[in-house]
Design an enzyme around this catalytic site. Sequence first.
Site, PDB file in Angstrom:
ATOM      1  N   VAL A  73       0.858  -1.180   0.000  1.00 26.85           N
ATOM      2  CA  VAL A  73       0.000   0.000   0.000  1.00 26.85           C
ATOM      3  C   VAL A  73       0.894   1.231   0.000  1.00 26.85           C
ATOM      4  CG1 VAL A  73      -1.827   1.256   1.203  1.00 26.85           C
ATOM      5  CG2 VAL A  73      -1.782  -1.251   1.274  1.00 26.85           C
ATOM      6  N   GLU A  74       0.818   1.997  -1.077  1.00 19.84           N
ATOM      7  CA  GLU A  74       1.568   3.236  -1.219  1.00 19.84           C
ATOM      8  C   GLU A  74       0.643   4.367  -0.780  1.00 19.84           C
ATOM      9  OE1 GLU A  74       3.656   5.836  -4.835  1.00 19.84           O
ATOM     10  OE2 GLU A  74       2.855   3.835  -5.237  1.00 19.84           O
ATOM     11  N   VAL A  75       1.101   5.171   0.174  1.00 21.52           N
ATOM     12  CA  VAL A  75       0.340   6.339   0.629  1.00 21.52           C
ATOM     13  C   VAL A  75       1.104   7.554   0.124  1.00 21.52           C
ATOM     14  CG1 VAL A  75      -0.586   7.594   2.604  1.00 21.52           C
ATOM     15  CG2 VAL A  75      -0.477   5.085   2.660  1.00 21.52           C
TER      16      VAL A  75
END
Length: 140
Positions: free
Chosen positions: A127-129
């Site tokens: 998960v890239e934020v």
Amino acid sequence: QAAGMTVALRRIDHVVLTVADIAATIGFYERVLGTRHVVTGDRHALHFGDSKVNLHPELNDVPPALRAAAPTLGSADICLVAEGPMEAIVEHLQGCDVEIVEGPVARDGALGEMTSVYVRDPDANLVEVSVYATGGQGFG
């Protein structure tokens, strides 16, 4: 292609994650990323902004025609756009005892330059934020 016909895509409405434990996934996304859990019948979704993530249990009765050909735990790699300073996001992730596996690093998003951190959810999905440098207003 039909004469004069084109498809004018605008945005992604939702993605589907295959998960081992619905409750653990809901807990992570609500606590760590501030999503809102919505149940419709027996379906679970995580809402944020104008998008959502649908959750399919690893073992489910979703008809084969309506699911990925080979749904696999940990196979997703998604980028979620956030607001606010990246420093505050990093602090929040650390306060939630979430390991940052990469970042903050500069990336090129669909709307321009952004800064990203990468974490793993309970099923090991990446998960890239990300936070846009220009608030996501586009290139240039």
